[in-house]
Design a protein around this motif. Structure first.
Motif, PDB file in Angstrom:
ATOM      1  N   UNK A 351      -5.260   9.447  -8.792  1.00  0.00           N
ATOM      2  CA  UNK A 351      -5.543  10.052  -7.483  1.00  0.00           C
ATOM      3  C   UNK A 351      -4.275  10.673  -6.889  1.00  0.00           C
ATOM      4  N   UNK A 352      -3.174   9.973  -7.012  1.00  0.00           N
ATOM      5  CA  UNK A 352      -1.912  10.447  -6.444  1.00  0.00           C
ATOM      6  C   UNK A 352      -1.452  11.732  -7.122  1.00  0.00           C
ATOM      7  N   UNK A 353      -1.778  11.905  -8.396  1.00  0.00           N
ATOM      8  CA  UNK A 353      -1.381  13.122  -9.106  1.00  0.00           C
ATOM      9  C   UNK A 353      -1.970  14.370  -8.459  1.00  0.00           C
ATOM     10  N   UNK A 354      -3.062  14.215  -7.713  1.00  0.00           N
ATOM     11  CA  UNK A 354      -3.679  15.349  -7.031  1.00  0.00           C
ATOM     12  C   UNK A 354      -3.331  15.408  -5.533  1.00  0.00           C
ATOM     13  N   UNK A 358       0.042  11.676   0.330  1.00  0.00           N
ATOM     14  CA  UNK A 358      -0.815  10.863   1.190  1.00  0.00           C
ATOM     15  C   UNK A 358      -0.133   9.535   1.507  1.00  0.00           C
ATOM     16  N   UNK A 359      -0.666   8.859   2.518  1.00  0.00           N
ATOM     17  CA  UNK A 359      -0.110   7.552   2.895  1.00  0.00           C
ATOM     18  C   UNK A 359      -0.265   6.551   1.762  1.00  0.00           C
ATOM     19  N   UNK A 360      -1.397   6.628   1.056  1.00  0.00           N
ATOM     20  CA  UNK A 360      -1.605   5.741  -0.094  1.00  0.00           C
ATOM     21  C   UNK A 360      -0.565   5.988  -1.172  1.00  0.00           C
ATOM     22  N   UNK A 361      -0.250   7.258  -1.420  1.00  0.00           N
ATOM     23  CA  UNK A 361       0.730   7.603  -2.461  1.00  0.00           C
ATOM     24  C   UNK A 361       2.116   7.071  -2.103  1.00  0.00           C
TER      25      UNK A 361
END
Length: 434
Positions: A351-354, A358-361
């Motif tokens: 998900x982070x690769x896209x 983001x806060x999650x990343x």
């Protein structure tokens, strides 16, 4: 530190001398190259055979369609054939099939098109032939409506917005290259953590079953023993990977000259509307976008996060190996809480690769148990230096802490035989002052 080095040396020499290590190290590159060679052979041999198709087009709506390509060689019949001889024509005239189009064909509701053959038409050839007829019918319908095809093509023109940002995201192609690099790095870290972590656990289990650990613990501190074993197995794994890379490159260099016609065969498999110049331009564009990425930073950080993530999870796997005997079910139950963060981190990395900002990343790239996978997924996009420094610092501190915890578990668990250990008992061992 001297004891740690001795354990590392013993662990390394003992493992690299095993027949299983030698056989696996030599066998994997051959299997890998063999698999690639098989794929190349199948891909080169999968080029569609040009079919000899006779065409009887009574409608004369598709006269401009019958041009030879890599799939078909068309033979347009000028003389009509009796209906009772249509099915036998391919066999009697050496054709692969006969395409019959009636003169009553309605382009709005096409029906009556038939294909006669003594053998089944390959699926790929069927799709290509059907697509040809559908595209031709579409143009005929639009022509009847007096629609200008050039106008239709003009409204289909795509638009590209160049986004000017300090990070490397100036184009859609560059974003695609960044995503690909991020996913590859994340997958490699995921595989390494699982594979080497289990190797550490099995190594500890073997020493416990063979009663070798009883002798070692009497003269070496548990922390030194854990550190030496973890580093020793890491050295074995790195040696194996280095040999694999060298052998694969050598074997590929020997295999490549044996396939002189591969390039030409692959070129023949390309669609007719894709020229060699367009393919070369695409490759050059990908290479140019790849060079724009911070490759040196990615490589250095990949190695650091590989080592940090391996040491972190290997210490936990070593602790599990010290509390189980040969019961595989016990090992699976206790390793589940360790492997679960790795699996979740891999899913987050995809998900982070896209969406790397983001806060999650940001949070998961700093959190030590997920940073080895998530941070490498953010690297192709550029990461602030303070986040990298903080992430590596937290990872190092967590590794030292988990190794210390593993040593406490190891001290008790390695001498415990014939008893099923629970998580509650492990927690009690950790609470002991000594």
């Amino acid at each position: 530190m001297n004891n740690t080095w001795l354990i590392l040396k013993r662990e390394y020499i003992t493992r690299v001398r095993k027949k299983s290590f030698i056989v696996l190290t030599l066998l994997v590159p051959f299997l890998f190259i063999g698999f690639i060679a098989l794929e190349i052979y199948l891909a080169a041999g999968a080029a569609p055979q040009q079919l000899q198709i006779a065409v009887l087009d009574k409608s004369h709506l598709f006269d401009s369609l019958w041009k030879d390509d890599t799939h078909f060689h068309f033979q347009v019949l000028q003389q009509p054939l009796p209906n009772d001889s249509l099915s036998s024509y391919p066999a009697t005239h050496g054709a692969d099939g006969l395409l019959y189009i009636p003169d009553t064909l309605n382009i709005l509701r096409p029906a009556g098109i038939r294909y006669f053959s003594q053998k089944k038409l390959p699926l790929e050839s069927y799709v290509v032939l059907k697509s040809k007829l559908e595209n031709a019918l579409e143009h005929l319908r639009l022509s009847q409506l007096h629609v200008n095809m050039q106008m239709i093509d003009s409204v289909k023109n795509s638009i590209q917005v160049n986004i000017e940002q300090p990070l490397t995201r100036a184009s859609e192609l560059q974003a695609g290259v960044s995503i690909a690099i991020a996913m590859i790095c994340g997958f490699l870290i995921y595989f390494i953590l699982i594979f080497f972590g289990v190797s550490v656990m099995r190594g500890v289990m073997e020493e416990k079953v063979n009663r070798i650990a009883e002798v070692i613990v009497s003269s070496v501190k548990p922390f030194q023993l854990m550190l030496g074993k973890i580093m020793g197995i890491a050295a074995v794994g790195l040696t194996q990977f280095l040999i694999w890379i060298i052998l694969i490159l050598v074997l590929w260099g020997l295999l490549h000259p044996l396939l002189p016609d591969l390039h030409a065969q692959v070129q023949n498999m390309q669609p007719a509307d894709v020229s060699a110049n367009e393919q070369m331009q695409m490759l050059q564009s990908v290479s140019a976008e790849l060079l724009k990425l911070p490759l040196l930073e990615i490589v250095i950080c990949f190695i650091l996060y590989f080592l940090g993530g391996y040491f972190l999870y290997a210490s936990l796997f070593a602790a599990i190996g010290s509390v189980v005997d040969q019961d595989a079910s016990d090992a699976q139950q206790l390793t589940f809480p360790i492997t679960l963060p790795i699996v979740i981190s891999f899913l987050i990395a995809l998900r982070v690769a896209r969406d790397p900002d983001s806060a999650l990343a940001v949070f998961t790239s700093l959190f030590p148990f997920s940073s080895p996978l998530v941070m490498v997924a953010r690297l192709p996009y550029g990461v602030p230096w303070w986040q990298l420094a903080l992430s590596l610092l937290l990872l190092a501190i967590t590794f030292l802490f988990t190794t210390w915890l593993a040593a406490k578990i190891y001290r008790t668990g390695i001498l415990l035989y014939g008893k099923k250990v629970t998580l509650k008992e492990i927690a009690r061992w950790l609470c002991r002052k000594k």
